[in-house]
Design a protein around this motif. Sequence first.
Motif, PDB file in Angstrom:
ATOM      1  N   ASP A  42       0.813  -1.215   0.000  1.00 21.20           N
ATOM      2  CA  ASP A  42       0.000   0.000   0.000  1.00 21.20           C
ATOM      3  C   ASP A  42       0.847   1.266   0.000  1.00 21.20           C
ATOM      4  OD1 ASP A  42      -2.391  -1.446   0.055  1.00 21.20           O
ATOM      5  OD2 ASP A  42      -2.334  -1.612   2.247  1.00 21.20           O
ATOM      6  N   ASP A  43       2.140   1.134  -0.215  1.00 22.50           N
ATOM      7  CA  ASP A  43       3.041   2.281  -0.200  1.00 22.50           C
ATOM      8  C   ASP A  43       2.798   3.134  -1.450  1.00 22.50           C
ATOM      9  OD1 ASP A  43       5.338   3.971  -0.581  1.00 22.50           O
ATOM     10  OD2 ASP A  43       6.488   2.669   0.759  1.00 22.50           O
ATOM     11  N   ARG A  55       3.880   2.097  -5.203  1.00 26.54           N
ATOM     12  CA  ARG A  55       2.766   1.833  -6.127  1.00 26.54           C
ATOM     13  C   ARG A  55       2.877   2.701  -7.375  1.00 26.54           C
ATOM     14  NH1 ARG A  55      -2.353  -0.042  -4.130  1.00 26.54           N
ATOM     15  NH2 ARG A  55      -3.361   1.713  -5.164  1.00 26.54           N
ATOM     16  N   ARG A  71       3.900  14.469  -2.772  1.00 22.62           N
ATOM     17  CA  ARG A  71       4.703  14.615  -1.552  1.00 22.62           C
ATOM     18  C   ARG A  71       5.216  16.039  -1.390  1.00 22.62           C
ATOM     19  NH1 ARG A  71       9.303  10.367  -1.577  1.00 22.62           N
ATOM     20  NH2 ARG A  71       8.971  10.232  -3.830  1.00 22.62           N
ATOM     21  N   LEU A 111      12.441   8.423   3.213  1.00 20.23           N
ATOM     22  CA  LEU A 111      11.837   7.096   3.258  1.00 20.23           C
ATOM     23  C   LEU A 111      12.531   6.164   4.235  1.00 20.23           C
ATOM     24  CD1 LEU A 111      11.210   6.374  -0.548  1.00 20.23           C
ATOM     25  CD2 LEU A 111       9.853   7.742   1.054  1.00 20.23           C
ATOM     26  N   ARG A 144      13.223   1.240   2.966  1.00 20.26           N
ATOM     27  CA  ARG A 144      12.190   1.592   1.987  1.00 20.26           C
ATOM     28  C   ARG A 144      12.810   2.022   0.659  1.00 20.26           C
ATOM     29  NH1 ARG A 144       7.852   6.241   3.256  1.00 20.26           N
ATOM     30  NH2 ARG A 144       6.452   6.000   1.454  1.00 20.26           N
ATOM     31  N   ARG A 188      13.744  -1.087  -1.029  1.00 23.31           N
ATOM     32  CA  ARG A 188      12.567  -1.753  -1.587  1.00 23.31           C
ATOM     33  C   ARG A 188      12.127  -1.066  -2.873  1.00 23.31           C
ATOM     34  NH1 ARG A 188       7.120  -1.926   0.686  1.00 23.31           N
ATOM     35  NH2 ARG A 188       7.917  -0.605   2.355  1.00 23.31           N
ATOM     36  N   TYR A 189      12.308   0.252  -2.961  1.00 24.50           N
ATOM     37  CA  TYR A 189      12.028   0.983  -4.192  1.00 24.50           C
ATOM     38  C   TYR A 189      12.835   0.395  -5.348  1.00 24.50           C
ATOM     39  CZ  TYR A 189      11.588   5.126  -7.258  1.00 24.50           C
ATOM     40  OH  TYR A 189      11.333   5.966  -8.305  1.00 24.50           O
TER      41      TYR A 189
END
Length: 346
Positions: free
Chosen positions: A66-67, A71, A291, A308, A312, A315-316
């Motif tokens: 759900d990030d 997304r 953002r 982030l 994170r 993960r990107y």
Amino acid sequence: MIRPTRRAATDADFTRRRLAQLAVLGLAAGAAPAALPGSASAAAPSPATPAASRTHDDRARRLAGDDPVLRALVTALTPGSTLPPLPAPAPAPVKLFDNLVLLSAGWVSAMAVLTDDGIVLIDALTSPTDAEDVIVPGLRAVGADPAAIRHVVVTHGHADHFGGAQTLAERYGARVHLSAADWELLARTRPAHAPVRDLDIADGAHLTLGGTTIELHHTPGHTPGTVSPIIPVRAGRRHHSAMLWGGLNPPSTVPELRTFLASVQSFRAVMRRTNVEVELSNHPNDHGLERAEQLRHQPPGTANPFLLGGPRTQRYMAVMDAMLRGRIADAEAAESAPGTPTPGLG
């Protein structure tokens, strides 16, 4: 050695501009805009997702969860995704950190790194007009002097990133940096507003100005000489390491896609070494404009939405890795089936 700074002409006060271009850009102009908040386009695979890439795409969607930032990245790298229009007018300039300013034309952005001895500009938007109407007044709007621009680092040789560079070089004596491969790309293609060849960016180069050192890493794929910076940023007494992926929209052939994937993997290692916690983009493919507006209006002391954290940001890159593996699978499947077009590539 930096050429002498020339005196700037008088400019009108900064005003918000209408968004000049809403079309989704193709390969020659960079990656597509991100999904807006609440969009479900990254939550499930497109009905047209080829079977070859489905496993990789499903993994990317699981990683994104759900990030909204991740997304948006899945959406940007999904062939054939339907993307919502960008908001107009283009956003006003905003300080993402104490020493980093976002200067945006809406569908493409530049970043200004403020140092004690001048400004390093990352990209220069689309044209001399953007230099005059977005970059120069935008810097003044946040209290920075555009005459202090010492360097323009162009991430890659597409017109929406180098368009204002020569204007800034001629007006302020700024040095223009581009990889040798993309200087050669400009020499072959001879686009309008191309800067005069100046400085080559070596892989892993360090550009230091006023005590601030920016690392510049070759990440070929989007173009033969795409460069991705690692930028030190600060917020009060806190210092962080930021990354900006130089060019997202993938190429079409299997060898080029494999080069792109290798760039993702090598840059992930650089990000681990430099403890990157901040993700930036030169196109709105990462929920970045949303953002920026959040940051503009949030109360002091609220968490910076661009910060982030290390896991994170890794993960990107993992999401990007998975989506590229899906592209490679599709391209390989198309090669093995003569006459079958590769969906979404090119």
